[in-house]
Write an enzyme that holds these catalytic residues in place. Sequence first.
Site, PDB file in Angstrom:
ATOM      1  N   GLY A  37      15.374   7.148  12.390  1.00 19.42           N
ATOM      2  CA  GLY A  37      14.347   6.992  11.499  1.00 19.42           C
ATOM      3  C   GLY A  37      13.068   6.618  12.039  1.00 19.42           C
ATOM      4  O   GLY A  37      12.602   5.308  12.181  1.00 19.42           O
ATOM      5  N   ASP A  71      15.155   1.837   0.827  1.00 22.14           N
ATOM      6  CA  ASP A  71      15.117   1.531   2.192  1.00 22.14           C
ATOM      7  C   ASP A  71      15.897   2.630   2.718  1.00 22.14           C
ATOM      8  O   ASP A  71      17.193   2.628   2.741  1.00 22.14           O
ATOM      9  CB  ASP A  71      15.774   0.361   2.614  1.00 22.14           C
ATOM     10  CG  ASP A  71      15.574  -0.152   4.020  1.00 22.14           C
ATOM     11  OD1 ASP A  71      15.801   0.668   4.874  1.00 22.14           O
ATOM     12  OD2 ASP A  71      15.544  -1.279   4.216  1.00 22.14           O
ATOM     13  N   ILE A  72      15.432   3.746   3.305  1.00 19.53           N
ATOM     14  CA  ILE A  72      16.165   4.950   3.746  1.00 19.53           C
ATOM     15  C   ILE A  72      17.196   4.825   4.748  1.00 19.53           C
ATOM     16  O   ILE A  72      18.311   5.189   4.355  1.00 19.53           O
ATOM     17  CB  ILE A  72      15.160   6.281   4.079  1.00 19.53           C
ATOM     18  CG1 ILE A  72      14.229   6.644   2.882  1.00 19.53           C
ATOM     19  CG2 ILE A  72      15.910   7.267   4.865  1.00 19.53           C
ATOM     20  CD1 ILE A  72      13.204   7.544   3.241  1.00 19.53           C
ATOM     21  N   ILE A  73      16.909   4.013   5.918  1.00 17.59           N
ATOM     22  CA  ILE A  73      17.793   4.100   6.855  1.00 17.59           C
ATOM     23  C   ILE A  73      18.930   2.995   6.496  1.00 17.59           C
ATOM     24  O   ILE A  73      19.960   3.177   6.837  1.00 17.59           O
ATOM     25  CB  ILE A  73      17.005   3.671   8.289  1.00 17.59           C
ATOM     26  CG1 ILE A  73      18.011   3.956   9.359  1.00 17.59           C
ATOM     27  CG2 ILE A  73      16.513   2.133   8.215  1.00 17.59           C
ATOM     28  CD1 ILE A  73      17.384   3.959  10.685  1.00 17.59           C
ATOM     29  N   ASN A 103      -0.303   5.719   5.218  1.00 13.82           N
ATOM     30  CA  ASN A 103      -0.243   4.713   6.556  1.00 13.82           C
ATOM     31  C   ASN A 103      -1.008   5.484   7.466  1.00 13.82           C
ATOM     32  O   ASN A 103      -1.124   6.723   7.186  1.00 13.82           O
ATOM     33  CB  ASN A 103       0.916   3.823   6.857  1.00 13.82           C
ATOM     34  CG  ASN A 103       2.162   4.886   7.096  1.00 13.82           C
ATOM     35  OD1 ASN A 103       2.207   5.682   7.856  1.00 13.82           O
ATOM     36  ND2 ASN A 103       2.949   4.923   6.162  1.00 13.82           N
ATOM     37  N   LYS A 159      -6.763  11.539 -13.377  1.00 14.39           N
ATOM     38  CA  LYS A 159      -7.373  10.921 -12.498  1.00 14.39           C
ATOM     39  C   LYS A 159      -7.799   9.593 -13.120  1.00 14.39           C
ATOM     40  O   LYS A 159      -8.380   9.661 -14.079  1.00 14.39           O
ATOM     41  CB  LYS A 159      -8.660  11.613 -11.761  1.00 14.39           C
ATOM     42  CG  LYS A 159      -9.408  10.708 -11.044  1.00 14.39           C
ATOM     43  CD  LYS A 159     -10.705  11.733 -10.484  1.00 14.39           C
ATOM     44  CE  LYS A 159     -11.606  10.641  -9.357  1.00 14.39           C
ATOM     45  NZ  LYS A 159     -12.639  11.390  -9.119  1.00 14.39           N
TER      46      LYS A 159
END
Length: 408
Positions: A276, A311-313, A212, A292
């Site tokens: 986070g 979901d890390i947090i 992103n 590739k």
Amino acid sequence: MSSLNQAHIVVGITGGIAAYKTIELIRLLTKAGAEVQVVLTDGAKAFVTEMTLQAISGKPVRSTLLDPQAELGMGHIELAKWADLVVIAPASADFIARHANGLANDLLSTLCLATTALLLLAPAMNQAMWQHPATQSNINLLQQREVNFVGPDAGAQACGDVGPGRMSEPDTIFQAIEDLLTPKTHHLEGQHWVITAGPTQEAIDPVRYISNHSSGKMGYAIAAAAAQHGATVTLISGPVALPVPAGVKRVSVKSAQEMLYACRVACANNADVFIGAAAVADFRMKEVANQKMKKQQDSNELQLTLVKNPDIIATLAQEGAAKCMVGFAAETQDVVGYAKDKLQRKGLDLIIANDVSQAGIGFNSDQNQVTIISASDQWTSEQASKSTIAQRIIEHIHQFQLTQSTKD
């Protein structure tokens, strides 16, 4: 009254097209009450004139190490003693390399070796020069010597390239100067803060990945502010082109899974605060190709099978990784509504919401505007530099800690 009132600031200008921006920086400093002495390198004279700089600063411009008049009183040493802060804007790759190696072959480089004042560099150079291992090695060496950096920014460059290397805007450098010269309270001393920043990269094959637009600037600014207030800071960072803030330990990762592992290690002894601020990819490849992936000549489509990332947090909140869990909600619509839902759903203490769809405060911007939300309250900032916003975030988290301690 500004913290810069009557401060003695040497503004060094090296050769680079960004030198024209430094005129505005000097104007901001003198308006705030600072006394400014400008020092030019020979290369800088090709981009800005001594007459202009003298008119803006109100002082004769210095540029020659062996000036007979100035050196009657060992002028370069007196200037080194006079300064409270030396800021180099722009700081070229050449100057950074010379200072890292202790060279003193002109007035500015000699001054930087002779002074005990704070030193702040605002790098400006071609993106390839900034990312070259030699430049990064010089940056790391200077940071170990407690030299401060602001920027560089990423974007279009005068040469036509696009990437990191643009000198930060004058108001951002001004804010960094004000932060350095404002007496800091060390009310976070003894606390351990773990902060994530930047994007994650999820590999598709050996040459492609999903990511992103996060620059990491907000997370890095928060890490810098927390360290300035005395916290021990572990910054877990995705791939970004930003220098490590002074006094901060950086752990570099790429994928969301790597970031979660690094967070668990950093929080192993129950951190005081976890923030986070990273923009973590929601999905990753179910299987990463070993080679590739080639285009199929008979098809205009490519199908990728993705699976959810952890979901890390939310995971860390459930595990009780830190006494205070702070999340970010980067939204493009119904910003506060989505943030409140995330606050409750993920079991957080505070959430910081910002509208990344707005021009000037979205990804890669130097400015931001946030709403800090708790279960019982919310506060919205004015639009300001990310370093200023970071200071406000630190204040709110500290106030939340004090409130919680009185409840306990």
